[in-house]
Design a protein around this motif. Structure first.
Motif, mmCIF file in Angstrom:
data_model
loop_
_atom_site.group_PDB
_atom_site.id
_atom_site.type_symbol
_atom_site.label_atom_id
_atom_site.label_comp_id
_atom_site.label_asym_id
_atom_site.label_seq_id
_atom_site.Cartn_x
_atom_site.Cartn_y
_atom_site.Cartn_z
ATOM 1 N N GLU A 136 -13.157 6.452 -28.058
ATOM 2 C CA GLU A 136 -13.131 6.453 -29.516
ATOM 3 C C GLU A 136 -14.575 6.329 -29.973
ATOM 4 O OE1 GLU A 136 -9.029 3.704 -29.684
ATOM 5 O OE2 GLU A 136 -10.851 3.062 -30.733
ATOM 6 N N PHE A 137 -15.228 7.463 -30.295
ATOM 7 C CA PHE A 137 -16.646 7.309 -30.622
ATOM 8 C C PHE A 137 -17.144 8.366 -31.604
ATOM 9 C CE2 PHE A 137 -16.443 9.843 -26.781
ATOM 10 C CZ PHE A 137 -17.558 10.668 -26.726
ATOM 11 N N ALA A 138 -18.230 7.969 -32.250
ATOM 12 C CA ALA A 138 -18.915 8.831 -33.213
ATOM 13 C C ALA A 138 -20.413 8.723 -32.955
ATOM 14 C CB ALA A 138 -18.580 8.410 -34.643
ATOM 15 N N GLY A 139 -21.152 9.664 -33.499
ATOM 16 C CA GLY A 139 -22.595 9.647 -33.304
ATOM 17 C C GLY A 139 -23.289 10.648 -34.202
ATOM 18 N N VAL A 140 -24.495 11.013 -33.802
ATOM 19 C CA VAL A 140 -25.288 12.004 -34.527
ATOM 20 C C VAL A 140 -25.611 13.139 -33.563
ATOM 21 C CG1 VAL A 140 -27.441 12.467 -35.751
ATOM 22 C CG2 VAL A 140 -26.281 10.253 -36.043
ATOM 23 N N ALA A 141 -25.291 14.364 -33.946
ATOM 24 C CA ALA A 141 -25.640 15.523 -33.130
ATOM 25 C C ALA A 141 -27.147 15.754 -33.211
ATOM 26 C CB ALA A 141 -24.885 16.758 -33.599
ATOM 27 N N LEU A 142 -27.797 15.818 -32.063
ATOM 28 C CA LEU A 142 -29.248 15.998 -32.040
ATOM 29 C C LEU A 142 -29.655 17.459 -31.944
ATOM 30 C CD1 LEU A 142 -30.238 13.057 -29.652
ATOM 31 C CD2 LEU A 142 -30.059 13.064 -32.154
ATOM 32 N N ASP A 143 -28.715 18.318 -31.574
ATOM 33 C CA ASP A 143 -28.992 19.746 -31.464
ATOM 34 C C ASP A 143 -27.676 20.485 -31.640
ATOM 35 O OD1 ASP A 143 -27.749 19.335 -28.922
ATOM 36 O OD2 ASP A 143 -29.704 18.944 -28.023
ATOM 37 N N GLY A 144 -27.686 21.774 -31.402
ATOM 38 C CA GLY A 144 -26.453 22.537 -31.549
ATOM 39 C C GLY A 144 -26.123 22.839 -33.003
ATOM 40 N N PRO A 145 -24.913 23.327 -33.272
ATOM 41 C CA PRO A 145 -24.569 23.788 -34.623
ATOM 42 C C PRO A 145 -24.519 22.672 -35.667
ATOM 43 C CG PRO A 145 -22.634 23.798 -33.197
ATOM 44 C CD PRO A 145 -23.817 23.561 -32.309
ATOM 45 N N TYR A 146 -24.391 21.422 -35.231
ATOM 46 C CA TYR A 146 -24.308 20.318 -36.189
ATOM 47 C C TYR A 146 -25.536 19.414 -36.117
ATOM 48 C CZ TYR A 146 -19.464 21.852 -36.053
ATOM 49 O OH TYR A 146 -18.322 22.616 -36.092
ATOM 50 N N ALA A 147 -26.658 19.952 -35.670
ATOM 51 C CA ALA A 147 -27.879 19.163 -35.489
ATOM 52 C C ALA A 147 -28.205 18.374 -36.757
ATOM 53 C CB ALA A 147 -29.043 20.077 -35.130
ATOM 54 N N GLY A 148 -28.435 17.082 -36.582
ATOM 55 C CA GLY A 148 -28.787 16.210 -37.693
ATOM 56 C C GLY A 148 -27.612 15.632 -38.444
ATOM 57 N N GLN A 149 -26.382 16.042 -38.092
ATOM 58 C CA GLN A 149 -25.205 15.555 -38.806
ATOM 59 C C GLN A 149 -24.478 14.468 -38.007
ATOM 60 O OE1 GLN A 149 -22.624 18.526 -40.774
ATOM 61 N NE2 GLN A 149 -23.996 20.104 -39.968
ATOM 62 N N ARG A 150 -23.895 13.539 -38.740
ATOM 63 C CA ARG A 150 -23.011 12.566 -38.104
ATOM 64 C C ARG A 150 -21.703 13.261 -37.717
ATOM 65 N NH1 ARG A 150 -21.048 8.354 -40.949
ATOM 66 N NH2 ARG A 150 -20.948 9.676 -42.788
ATOM 67 N N VAL A 151 -21.203 12.933 -36.542
ATOM 68 C CA VAL A 151 -20.006 13.618 -36.052
ATOM 69 C C VAL A 151 -19.050 12.627 -35.395
ATOM 70 C CG1 VAL A 151 -21.109 15.865 -35.687
ATOM 71 C CG2 VAL A 151 -21.146 14.155 -33.847
ATOM 72 N N ALA A 152 -17.756 12.922 -35.479
ATOM 73 C CA ALA A 152 -16.745 12.293 -34.639
ATOM 74 C C ALA A 152 -16.557 13.170 -33.418
ATOM 75 C CB ALA A 152 -15.435 12.136 -35.402
ATOM 76 N N VAL A 153 -16.191 12.549 -32.302
ATOM 77 C CA VAL A 153 -16.114 13.261 -31.028
ATOM 78 C C VAL A 153 -14.681 13.227 -30.498
ATOM 79 C CG1 VAL A 153 -17.022 13.412 -28.682
ATOM 80 C CG2 VAL A 153 -18.489 12.573 -30.537
ATOM 81 N N ASP A 154 -14.100 14.398 -30.315
ATOM 82 C CA ASP A 154 -12.802 14.501 -29.647
ATOM 83 C C ASP A 154 -13.052 14.268 -28.160
ATOM 84 O OD1 ASP A 154 -10.442 15.318 -28.367
ATOM 85 O OD2 ASP A 154 -10.027 16.862 -29.861
ATOM 86 N N PRO A 155 -12.413 13.246 -27.560
ATOM 87 C CA PRO A 155 -12.767 12.870 -26.185
ATOM 88 C C PRO A 155 -12.135 13.719 -25.099
ATOM 89 C CG PRO A 155 -11.063 11.414 -27.006
ATOM 90 C CD PRO A 155 -11.437 12.319 -28.158
ATOM 91 N N ALA A 156 -11.210 14.604 -25.430
ATOM 92 C CA ALA A 156 -10.482 15.368 -24.418
ATOM 93 C C ALA A 156 -11.053 16.778 -24.297
ATOM 94 C CB ALA A 156 -8.999 15.433 -24.774
ATOM 95 N N ILE A 157 -11.390 17.171 -23.075
ATOM 96 C CA ILE A 157 -11.928 18.510 -22.809
ATOM 97 C C ILE A 157 -10.905 19.269 -21.965
ATOM 98 C CG2 ILE A 157 -13.866 19.842 -21.924
ATOM 99 C CD1 ILE A 157 -15.569 17.340 -22.051
#
Length: 335
Positions: A65-86
Protein backbone atom coordinates in the motif's frame (compact mmCIF):
# COMPACT_ATOMS: atom_id res chain seq x y z
CA UNK A 1 22.76 4.24 -1.44
CA UNK A 2 19.23 4.35 -0.09
CA UNK A 3 17.39 3.04 2.95
CA UNK A 4 14.99 0.08 2.96
CA UNK A 5 13.26 -2.04 5.58
CA UNK A 6 13.84 -5.71 4.79
CA UNK A 7 12.10 -8.66 6.46
CA UNK A 8 14.58 -11.49 7.11
CA UNK A 9 12.40 -13.76 9.25
CA UNK A 10 9.64 -13.79 11.83
CA UNK A 11 9.91 -10.55 13.79
CA UNK A 12 13.23 -9.76 12.10
CA UNK A 13 12.75 -6.52 10.17
CA UNK A 14 15.94 -4.53 9.56
CA UNK A 15 16.41 -1.03 8.18
CA UNK A 16 19.37 -1.35 5.82
CA UNK A 17 21.28 0.61 3.21
CA UNK A 18 20.69 -0.78 -0.26
CA UNK A 19 21.88 0.10 -3.73
CA UNK A 20 20.03 2.57 -5.91
CA UNK A 21 17.42 1.03 -8.21
CA UNK A 22 18.40 0.35 -11.82
CA UNK A 23 17.58 2.85 -14.52
CA UNK A 24 14.02 2.23 -15.67
CA UNK A 25 13.54 0.49 -18.98
CA UNK A 26 10.83 1.30 -21.52
CA UNK A 27 7.43 1.49 -19.87
CA UNK A 28 8.85 1.75 -16.36
CA UNK A 29 9.32 4.71 -14.02
CA UNK A 30 11.37 5.52 -10.95
CA UNK A 31 9.26 6.32 -7.91
CA UNK A 32 10.42 8.08 -4.75
CA UNK A 33 8.23 6.45 -2.11
CA UNK A 34 6.57 8.79 0.38
CA UNK A 35 3.94 6.81 2.32
CA UNK A 36 3.36 3.10 3.00
CA UNK A 37 0.37 1.62 4.82
CA UNK A 38 0.78 -1.60 6.78
CA UNK A 39 -1.76 -4.23 5.75
CA UNK A 40 -2.94 -7.21 7.76
CA UNK A 41 -1.12 -9.48 5.33
CA UNK A 42 2.14 -7.59 6.03
CA UNK A 43 1.56 -8.31 9.71
CA UNK A 44 1.04 -12.02 8.97
CA UNK A 45 4.40 -12.06 7.17
CA UNK A 46 6.08 -10.24 10.07
CA UNK A 47 4.52 -12.21 12.94
CA UNK A 48 4.06 -15.64 11.34
CA UNK A 49 6.41 -15.78 8.37
CA UNK A 50 3.73 -16.06 5.69
CA UNK A 51 0.06 -16.17 4.81
CA UNK A 52 -1.79 -19.38 4.19
CA UNK A 53 0.33 -21.70 2.06
CA UNK A 54 2.82 -18.96 1.08
CA UNK A 55 5.83 -18.60 3.36
CA UNK A 56 8.83 -16.32 3.59
CA UNK A 57 11.69 -18.17 1.91
CA UNK A 58 14.03 -15.24 1.28
CA UNK A 59 14.42 -11.72 2.66
CA UNK A 60 12.02 -9.21 1.11
CA UNK A 61 11.12 -5.53 1.42
CA UNK A 62 7.43 -5.48 2.50
CA UNK A 63 4.82 -2.91 1.60
CA UNK A 64 2.11 -3.00 -1.05
CA UNK A 65 0.00 0.00 0.00
CA UNK A 66 2.14 2.90 -1.15
CA UNK A 67 2.36 6.25 -2.86
CA UNK A 68 5.22 8.42 -3.99
CA UNK A 69 6.52 10.86 -6.57
CA UNK A 70 7.38 9.76 -10.10
CA UNK A 71 10.91 10.95 -10.88
CA UNK A 72 10.78 10.14 -14.60
CA UNK A 73 8.48 8.59 -17.16
CA UNK A 74 5.08 9.93 -18.25
CA UNK A 75 4.19 11.22 -14.77
CA UNK A 76 7.57 12.79 -13.92
CA UNK A 77 7.22 15.26 -11.06
CA UNK A 78 3.72 14.11 -10.10
CA UNK A 79 2.56 12.41 -6.94
CA UNK A 80 1.25 8.95 -7.73
CA UNK A 81 -0.47 5.97 -6.13
CA UNK A 82 1.06 2.62 -7.04
CA UNK A 83 -0.89 -0.49 -7.99
CA UNK A 84 1.21 -3.24 -6.36
CA UNK A 85 0.22 -6.13 -8.65
CA UNK A 86 2.12 -6.75 -11.91
CA UNK A 87 0.20 -9.37 -13.98
CA UNK A 88 2.05 -11.19 -16.73
CA UNK A 89 -0.16 -9.75 -19.49
CA UNK A 90 0.08 -12.89 -21.60
CA UNK A 91 -1.97 -15.62 -19.91
CA UNK A 92 -5.61 -16.56 -20.46
CA UNK A 93 -6.77 -14.64 -17.39
CA UNK A 94 -4.91 -11.47 -18.40
CA UNK A 95 -6.28 -11.73 -21.94
CA UNK A 96 -9.79 -11.97 -20.49
CA UNK A 97 -9.25 -8.84 -18.42
CA UNK A 98 -8.81 -10.60 -15.09
CA UNK A 99 -5.28 -9.59 -14.22
CA UNK A 100 -5.98 -10.06 -10.52
CA UNK A 101 -6.36 -13.81 -11.24
CA UNK A 102 -3.11 -14.09 -13.21
CA UNK A 103 -1.30 -17.21 -11.96
CA UNK A 104 2.06 -15.54 -12.63
CA UNK A 105 1.27 -12.16 -11.09
CA UNK A 106 4.13 -10.49 -9.25
CA UNK A 107 3.10 -8.61 -6.13
CA UNK A 108 5.00 -5.98 -4.19
CA UNK A 109 6.50 -7.34 -0.99
CA UNK A 110 5.87 -11.00 -1.86
CA UNK A 111 7.92 -13.85 -3.30
CA UNK A 112 11.12 -11.89 -3.78
CA UNK A 113 9.63 -8.76 -5.37
CA UNK A 114 10.61 -5.90 -3.07
CA UNK A 115 7.78 -3.60 -2.07
CA UNK A 116 7.31 -0.03 -0.97
CA UNK A 117 9.34 0.19 2.25
CA UNK A 118 12.33 1.68 0.46
CA UNK A 119 13.25 5.16 -0.69
CA UNK A 120 13.32 4.41 -4.42
CA UNK A 121 12.05 1.70 -6.74
CA UNK A 122 11.16 1.24 -10.40
CA UNK A 123 7.62 0.25 -11.35
CA UNK A 124 5.53 -0.14 -14.53
CA UNK A 125 4.29 3.29 -15.58
CA UNK A 126 0.85 1.90 -16.45
CA UNK A 127 0.41 0.96 -12.78
CA UNK A 128 0.94 4.53 -11.54
CA UNK A 129 -2.08 6.76 -10.90
CA UNK A 130 -1.63 10.52 -10.50
CA UNK A 131 -3.04 11.83 -7.22
CA UNK A 132 -5.43 14.80 -7.30
CA UNK A 133 -4.27 17.72 -5.16
CA UNK A 134 -6.91 17.15 -2.42
CA UNK A 135 -5.50 13.67 -1.63
CA UNK A 136 -2.56 13.40 0.75
CA UNK A 137 0.27 10.94 0.26
CA UNK A 138 -1.21 8.80 3.04
CA UNK A 139 -4.56 8.79 1.25
CA UNK A 140 -2.72 7.77 -1.92
CA UNK A 141 -1.31 4.75 -0.10
CA UNK A 142 -4.75 3.86 1.25
CA UNK A 143 -6.26 3.75 -2.23
CA UNK A 144 -5.03 0.16 -2.35
CA UNK A 145 -7.10 -1.13 0.60
CA UNK A 146 -9.99 1.00 -0.65
CA UNK A 147 -9.61 -0.79 -3.99
CA UNK A 148 -9.80 -4.16 -2.25
CA UNK A 149 -12.98 -3.00 -0.49
CA UNK A 150 -14.49 -1.85 -3.80
CA UNK A 151 -13.69 -5.18 -5.42
CA UNK A 152 -15.09 -7.14 -2.46
CA UNK A 153 -18.39 -5.24 -2.55
CA UNK A 154 -18.55 -5.90 -6.28
CA UNK A 155 -17.88 -9.62 -5.83
CA UNK A 156 -20.60 -9.66 -3.16
CA UNK A 157 -23.08 -8.18 -5.67
CA UNK A 158 -24.36 -5.61 -3.19
CA UNK A 159 -27.55 -4.06 -4.56
CA UNK A 160 -29.80 -1.19 -3.61
CA UNK A 161 -31.88 -1.92 -0.50
CA UNK A 162 -29.72 -4.87 0.60
CA UNK A 163 -28.97 -5.45 4.27
CA UNK A 164 -25.21 -5.94 4.43
CA UNK A 165 -23.06 -7.37 7.23
CA UNK A 166 -19.31 -6.80 7.21
CA UNK A 167 -17.46 -9.28 9.43
CA UNK A 168 -14.12 -7.82 10.47
CA UNK A 169 -13.80 -4.11 11.20
CA UNK A 170 -10.17 -3.52 10.33
CA UNK A 171 -9.40 -0.79 7.78
CA UNK A 172 -10.53 -2.83 4.75
CA UNK A 173 -13.69 -3.95 6.52
CA UNK A 174 -14.51 -0.38 7.50
CA UNK A 175 -13.92 0.74 3.93
CA UNK A 176 -16.07 -2.12 2.62
CA UNK A 177 -18.90 -0.92 4.85
CA UNK A 178 -18.48 2.62 3.53
CA UNK A 179 -18.44 1.40 -0.09
CA UNK A 180 -21.52 -0.77 0.48
CA UNK A 181 -23.31 2.29 1.81
CA UNK A 182 -22.39 4.27 -1.30
CA UNK A 183 -23.49 1.36 -3.49
CA UNK A 184 -27.01 1.83 -2.15
CA UNK A 185 -27.29 -0.74 0.63
CA UNK A 186 -30.26 -0.12 2.89
CA UNK A 187 -28.50 -0.98 6.14
CA UNK A 188 -24.84 -1.77 6.78
CA UNK A 189 -23.70 -3.36 10.04
CA UNK A 190 -20.30 -4.53 11.24
CA UNK A 191 -19.10 -7.36 13.48
CA UNK A 192 -15.74 -6.64 15.11
CA UNK A 193 -14.17 -7.76 18.43
CA UNK A 194 -12.19 -4.55 19.12
CA UNK A 195 -14.24 -1.71 20.59
CA UNK A 196 -12.17 1.09 19.04
CA UNK A 197 -12.62 -0.41 15.58
CA UNK A 198 -16.36 -0.69 16.12
CA UNK A 199 -16.31 3.03 16.86
CA UNK A 200 -14.38 3.65 13.64
CA UNK A 201 -16.96 1.66 11.67
CA UNK A 202 -19.72 3.85 13.08
CA UNK A 203 -17.79 6.99 12.11
CA UNK A 204 -17.56 5.64 8.57
CA UNK A 205 -21.31 5.22 8.27
CA UNK A 206 -22.18 1.80 9.66
CA UNK A 207 -25.68 1.70 11.14
CA UNK A 208 -24.47 -0.50 13.99
CA UNK A 209 -21.34 -2.35 15.08
CA UNK A 210 -21.35 -5.31 17.48
CA UNK A 211 -18.93 -7.69 19.10
CA UNK A 212 -18.93 -11.12 17.43
CA UNK A 213 -20.75 -12.85 20.29
CA UNK A 214 -23.54 -10.25 20.04
CA UNK A 215 -23.83 -10.23 16.27
CA UNK A 216 -26.18 -13.14 15.44
CA UNK A 217 -28.83 -12.07 17.96
CA UNK A 218 -28.46 -8.40 16.97
CA UNK A 219 -28.86 -9.23 13.27
CA UNK A 220 -31.92 -11.36 14.02
CA UNK A 221 -33.51 -8.48 15.91
CA UNK A 222 -32.57 -5.90 13.28
CA UNK A 223 -33.95 -7.93 10.37
CA UNK A 224 -36.96 -9.41 12.13
CA UNK A 225 -35.45 -12.88 11.95
CA UNK A 226 -34.90 -12.72 8.19
CA UNK A 227 -31.12 -12.36 8.12
CA UNK A 228 -28.93 -10.16 5.94
CA UNK A 229 -28.82 -10.32 2.14
CA UNK A 230 -25.04 -10.07 1.80
CA UNK A 231 -21.97 -10.63 3.97
CA UNK A 232 -18.51 -9.28 3.23
CA UNK A 233 -16.05 -11.22 5.39
CA UNK A 234 -12.72 -9.50 6.11
CA UNK A 235 -11.41 -11.27 9.20
CA UNK A 236 -9.76 -14.41 7.82
CA UNK A 237 -10.75 -16.77 10.65
CA UNK A 238 -13.21 -19.65 10.80
CA UNK A 239 -15.32 -17.99 13.49
CA UNK A 240 -15.92 -15.08 11.09
CA UNK A 241 -17.22 -17.44 8.41
CA UNK A 242 -19.46 -19.12 10.99
CA UNK A 243 -20.85 -15.70 11.94
CA UNK A 244 -21.51 -14.99 8.28
CA UNK A 245 -23.41 -18.25 7.83
CA UNK A 246 -25.45 -17.69 11.00
CA UNK A 247 -26.52 -14.18 10.02
CA UNK A 248 -27.65 -14.69 6.42
CA UNK A 249 -31.08 -15.22 4.95
CA UNK A 250 -31.71 -18.20 2.64
CA UNK A 251 -30.20 -17.58 -0.78
CA UNK A 252 -27.75 -14.97 0.48
CA UNK A 253 -24.24 -14.35 -0.85
CA UNK A 254 -21.03 -14.36 1.20
CA UNK A 255 -17.83 -12.80 -0.18
CA UNK A 256 -14.76 -14.13 1.61
CA UNK A 257 -11.98 -11.56 1.58
CA UNK A 258 -10.15 -12.17 4.85
CA UNK A 259 -6.67 -13.69 4.57
CA UNK A 260 -6.24 -16.66 6.93
CA UNK A 261 -3.00 -17.57 8.64
CA UNK A 262 -3.37 -21.23 7.63
CA UNK A 263 -4.04 -22.90 4.25
CA UNK A 264 -7.44 -24.33 5.19
CA UNK A 265 -10.67 -22.68 6.31
CA UNK A 266 -13.83 -24.41 7.55
CA UNK A 267 -17.44 -23.37 7.89
CA UNK A 268 -20.76 -24.79 9.17
CA UNK A 269 -21.73 -26.74 6.07
CA UNK A 270 -25.15 -27.97 7.18
CA UNK A 271 -26.82 -24.56 7.74
CA UNK A 272 -25.02 -23.15 4.70
CA UNK A 273 -26.44 -25.94 2.56
CA UNK A 274 -29.95 -25.60 3.99
CA UNK A 275 -29.87 -21.89 3.25
CA UNK A 276 -28.49 -22.43 -0.25
CA UNK A 277 -25.76 -19.86 0.33
CA UNK A 278 -23.36 -18.74 -2.38
CA UNK A 279 -19.71 -18.26 -1.41
CA UNK A 280 -17.43 -16.11 -3.55
CA UNK A 281 -13.71 -15.56 -3.05
CA UNK A 282 -12.17 -12.08 -3.20
CA UNK A 283 -8.76 -12.01 -4.89
CA UNK A 284 -7.16 -8.65 -4.11
CA UNK A 285 -8.69 -6.07 -6.47
CA UNK A 286 -9.39 -5.52 -10.14
CA UNK A 287 -8.98 -2.19 -11.99
CA UNK A 288 -10.29 -0.22 -9.03
CA UNK A 289 -7.94 2.78 -8.78
CA UNK A 290 -10.08 5.19 -10.83
CA UNK A 291 -13.15 4.34 -8.72
CA UNK A 292 -11.11 4.57 -5.51
CA UNK A 293 -9.84 8.03 -6.47
CA UNK A 294 -13.38 9.11 -7.27
CA UNK A 295 -14.68 7.97 -3.88
CA UNK A 296 -11.72 9.45 -2.00
CA UNK A 297 -12.29 12.85 -3.59
CA UNK A 298 -16.07 12.88 -3.11
CA UNK A 299 -16.46 12.37 0.61
CA UNK A 300 -14.90 9.04 1.60
CA UNK A 301 -12.21 10.30 3.97
CA UNK A 302 -9.06 8.16 4.02
CA UNK A 303 -6.75 10.23 6.22
CA UNK A 304 -9.06 9.73 9.21
CA UNK A 305 -8.27 6.00 9.13
CA UNK A 306 -4.59 6.66 9.87
CA UNK A 307 -4.13 6.34 13.61
CA UNK A 308 -0.33 6.02 13.82
CA UNK A 309 2.66 7.21 11.80
CA UNK A 310 6.30 6.17 12.01
CA UNK A 311 9.38 7.18 9.97
CA UNK A 312 11.15 4.52 7.90
CA UNK A 313 13.99 4.43 10.46
CA UNK A 314 11.45 3.16 13.00
CA UNK A 315 9.85 0.53 10.75
CA UNK A 316 10.50 -2.33 13.22
CA UNK A 317 8.67 -0.37 15.93
CA UNK A 318 5.85 0.36 13.47
CA UNK A 319 5.32 -3.33 12.75
CA UNK A 320 5.46 -4.27 16.43
CA UNK A 321 2.90 -1.56 17.17
CA UNK A 322 0.60 -2.56 14.31
CA UNK A 323 0.62 -6.24 15.31
CA UNK A 324 -0.95 -5.22 18.64
CA UNK A 325 -3.91 -3.73 16.70
CA UNK A 326 -4.42 -0.92 19.19
CA UNK A 327 -5.27 1.51 16.39
CA UNK A 328 -6.67 1.46 12.88
CA UNK A 329 -4.15 2.05 10.06
CA UNK A 330 -0.42 2.38 10.72
CA UNK A 331 1.53 4.30 8.08
CA UNK A 332 5.28 4.53 7.57
CA UNK A 333 6.57 7.74 6.01
CA UNK A 334 9.52 7.37 3.66
CA UNK A 335 11.94 9.92 2.29
Amino acid sequence: MAAAARLHGIGDLRVEQVGSPPAPGPGWSTVAVTSVGLCGSDLHWYAEGGTGEVTLDQPVVPGHEFAGVALDGPYAGQRVAVDPAIPCGACEQCAAGHGNLCPDVRFAGHAGLDGGLQERLVWPSELLFPLPDPLSDDAGALLEPLGVAIHAVGVAHVRADDDVLVVGGGPIGVLAAAVARRTGARRVVVSEPLAHRRETALRYGADAAWAPDETPAAVEELTGGRGVDVVVEMAGVDDAIATAVACTRPGARIALGGIPSVPLSSFPAAPARRKGLTFAMVRRMHATYPRAIELATTGLELDALVSDRFPLAEAPQAFAHAVARTGDKTVITVG
